[in-house]
Design an enzyme around this catalytic site. Structure first.
Site, short mmCIF file in Angstrom:
data_model
loop_
_atom_site.label_atom_id
_atom_site.label_comp_id
_atom_site.label_asym_id
_atom_site.label_seq_id
_atom_site.Cartn_x
_atom_site.Cartn_y
_atom_site.Cartn_z
N TYR A 1 -65.49 55.28 46.30
CA TYR A 1 -64.30 56.13 46.32
C TYR A 1 -63.35 55.71 45.19
O TYR A 1 -62.86 56.54 44.42
CB TYR A 1 -63.61 56.00 47.68
N ARG B 1 -61.97 75.11 50.08
CA ARG B 1 -63.22 75.68 50.58
C ARG B 1 -62.96 76.58 51.78
O ARG B 1 -63.63 77.56 51.99
CB ARG B 1 -64.20 74.55 50.95
#
Lengths: 225, 101
Positions: free
Chosen positions: A136, A31
């Site tokens: 997770y 990103r």
């Protein structure tokens, strides 16, 4: 060329730098690509269209893709009952869906050459069922399941797919995890110590190279589980 | 015939391209027809060959100056898959070539 996602920091950065040191051509995807000292494009792995545009560009430029390291990921250490739904979505989107997207989009570039190696990142939390990491771990268990099946789908095209599942490694991802928690996890590993990013890079280098030609559909635990 | 770098193609041309790609990827072992199934229990190509067909069409499309996207939501989520038959795949190939112009 090898694509490394999550290349701006943590294990992705470490793997990318190691590959470059070894003379490989690396294309990082993350990103944030500011100040990265290697070729990188900005992109979120959860965004299928962005990844598709990157793949189309590579194909047009006739770049030869030899491997993909899907290291982009986020972690959230919380009990499932105290995790907001938005975080659950984010974990699944980035860790699981993002990995699937990258495999879907970049595998065809290797299918053409009938050669390649894909490394997806899991975690020791899947094997150990760690308290406080249920969501997770769920996202990464999905990565393991996907990788095993995808390895079979890719076998006909001579593309190997494996998972690297690290225990606690000294990266940004460990921020917010207490030393006590780290010790608890490490004590359950076969090799009870905190490993370094370089240890993970070693394993990735091995899995990308010809020495691991007999391995596909495997989950390799750094530290042992 | 070309215009603005694009090669104008009609549905018959598209169908011929798909048929030629099938012949090419199967080393002439299959004589494809318009209504030959590409997926499902009657599929003539295995999944590996189907992927090779898509990649071959991607290459043909690049030669014709357009992108053939066989993975898009639009292409894949139609109630009847573009891979249903040679004809349906050719129709999609044709539509995408027209949309690119």
């Amino acid at each position: 060329m090898i694509i490394v996602t999550g290349a701006s920091r943590g294990l992705g950065r470490s793997v990318a730098e190691r590959l470059i040191e070894s003379g490989e051509e690396v294309l990082g995807i993350s990103r944030d690509t500011k100040s990265l000292p290697f070729e990188a494009v900005a992109g979120d792995v959860a965004d299928h269209n962005t990844l598709k545009s990157i793949a189309q560009k590579l194909r047009k430029e006739k770049r030869v893709l030899e491997g993909v390291v899907n290291a982009a990921g986020i972690a959230s250490m919380n009990l499932a009952v105290t995790t907001p739904p938005s975080m659950t979505q984010k974990l699944i989107q980035t860790n699981l869906v993002g990995t699937i997207h990258c495999c879907q989009v970049f595998a065809p570039l290797m299918i053409r050459r009938k050669k390649g190696s894909i490394i997806n990142f899991s975690t020791i939390a899947v094997a150990l069922g760690l308290k406080g990491e249920s969501i997770y771990a769920a996202s990464k268990a999905g990565v393991e399941g996907f990788s095993r099946a995808f390895a079979r789908e890719m076998a006909d095209f001579n593309i190997r797919v494996n998972c690297v599942a690290p225990g606690p490694i000294r990266t940004d991802l460990l921020k917010g995890v207490s030393e006590e928690q780290i010790e608890t996890i490490v004590s359950q590993q076969v090799l009870p110590k905190v490993f370094e990013p370089g240890d993970v890079s070693d394993l990735c280098q091995f899995l990308l190279g010809p020495s691991s030609a007999s391995l596909s559909g495997q989950v390799l635990h750094v530290g042992g589980a | 015939m070309t215009t603005c770098g694009y090669i104008i193609m009609n549905l018959k041309d598209s169908k011929n391209i798909v048929l030629a790609c099938i012949v090419e990827i199967t080393d002439d072992e299959i004589k494809p027809t318009d209504e030959m199934s590409l997926i499902g229990k009657d599929a003539t190509l295995d999944s590996m060959k189907l992927v090779e067909l898509c990649l071959a069409l991607e290459d043909k499309a690049a030669d014709l100056k357009f992108e053939f996207d066989w993975t898009s939501e639009t292409a894949m989520s139609k109630s009847r898959s573009l891979f249903r038959t040679v004809s349906s795949l050719a129709e999609e190939f044709h539509v995408q070539s027209q949309n690119a112009q």
